[in-house]
Design an enzyme around this catalytic site. Sequence first.
Site, short mmCIF file in Angstrom:
data_model
loop_
_atom_site.label_atom_id
_atom_site.label_comp_id
_atom_site.label_asym_id
_atom_site.label_seq_id
_atom_site.Cartn_x
_atom_site.Cartn_y
_atom_site.Cartn_z
N HIS A 68 -43.68 68.12 5.92
CA HIS A 68 -43.43 67.21 4.81
C HIS A 68 -43.72 65.78 5.25
O HIS A 68 -43.52 65.42 6.41
CB HIS A 68 -41.98 67.29 4.36
CG HIS A 68 -41.62 68.57 3.66
ND1 HIS A 68 -42.54 69.52 3.28
CD2 HIS A 68 -40.40 69.03 3.24
CE1 HIS A 68 -41.91 70.52 2.67
NE2 HIS A 68 -40.62 70.24 2.63
N CYS A 123 -34.43 69.57 4.02
CA CYS A 123 -35.50 69.29 4.99
C CYS A 123 -36.04 67.87 4.89
O CYS A 123 -36.18 67.16 5.90
CB CYS A 123 -36.62 70.30 4.84
SG CYS A 123 -37.18 70.56 3.14
#
Length: 334
Positions: free
Chosen positions: A242, A129
């Site tokens: 994130h 990710c």
Amino acid sequence: MKEFKVAILGASGAVGREMIKVLQERNFPVSELRPLASARSAGKTIVFRGQEIAIQEINEHSFDGIDIVLGASPNRVAKEWSDTIVKAGCVFIDNSSAYRMDPNVPLVVPEINPEDAFKHHGIISNPNCSTIITLVAVNAINKLSKISAMVASTYQATSGAGANGPIELANQVKALEAGEPVQVNTFQYQIAYNLIPQIGDFLDTGYTTEEMKMQNEGRKIMHLPELKVNCTCVRVPVVRSHSISVTVVTEDYLDIETVKNAIANEKGCRLVDDPANRVYPMPLDTSDQDIVFVGRIRRDLINDNGITLFCCGDQVRKGAATNAIQIAELFIER
């Protein structure tokens, strides 16, 4: 338009459910959806396009007649069923790390290396990710001048550890506010009001397995076999999305305005960079959508060919579910 029979391997988990949501949002041409999971989840239902569909326990016939399998399961499950999936004639787009570094398996971010997807032998891997979010952010720079090195620090949300991550964060906050003992299960330490500078297992080098993914996967995706990456991964008390601070070093000197214009026009990116008005990427703004926000773009003070930036992206969507479905969409176009 051709329609596809699609199976979700790991349909009951956070990423599997997000895949189902994204399939609906993007109007992917699904003629049949087959949600698959372990015996523990079998019989539970998911809703797809207004219809309740029962989750099936995975078995040797689960992939019969299926065109595309979207994997949202751990490495162990991906490895256990990959041969069966390939033998059934499916394209397996796997979100686990099981096959990412296999030289015979393409590792694909559609904005960067879409053609690699068509070199598959039944399996296509979805990258890590943080790697996806970072590389989408810097891809425009790499087009201007080849990137030779990156120094990155990731600030990874609790949901990156699975559905229990945000629950543990919320429970710990409640416990602290009530003066009660904090329960630690998902993370190594208390995550509420804390940072944990470890994601993944430590290697002999002192880096973690998560930290090495940025270099190893970045080399493969960007076709930069000599790329050097120094990465530090930190778990932060954020629910979703994130964030990454990254300095890239390019072969040529690049003008900052040229870099900003390139990022503003790059697919999958949004330039969010107006420091004078306190405008920059933040996790709250990037959650539950698929664009990577990029800002704080500035000259590195150590290397004249260095560009420093800050980027944020939803790791459950663009960092996992959406990227996998974007890979599947490449086959619609063909």
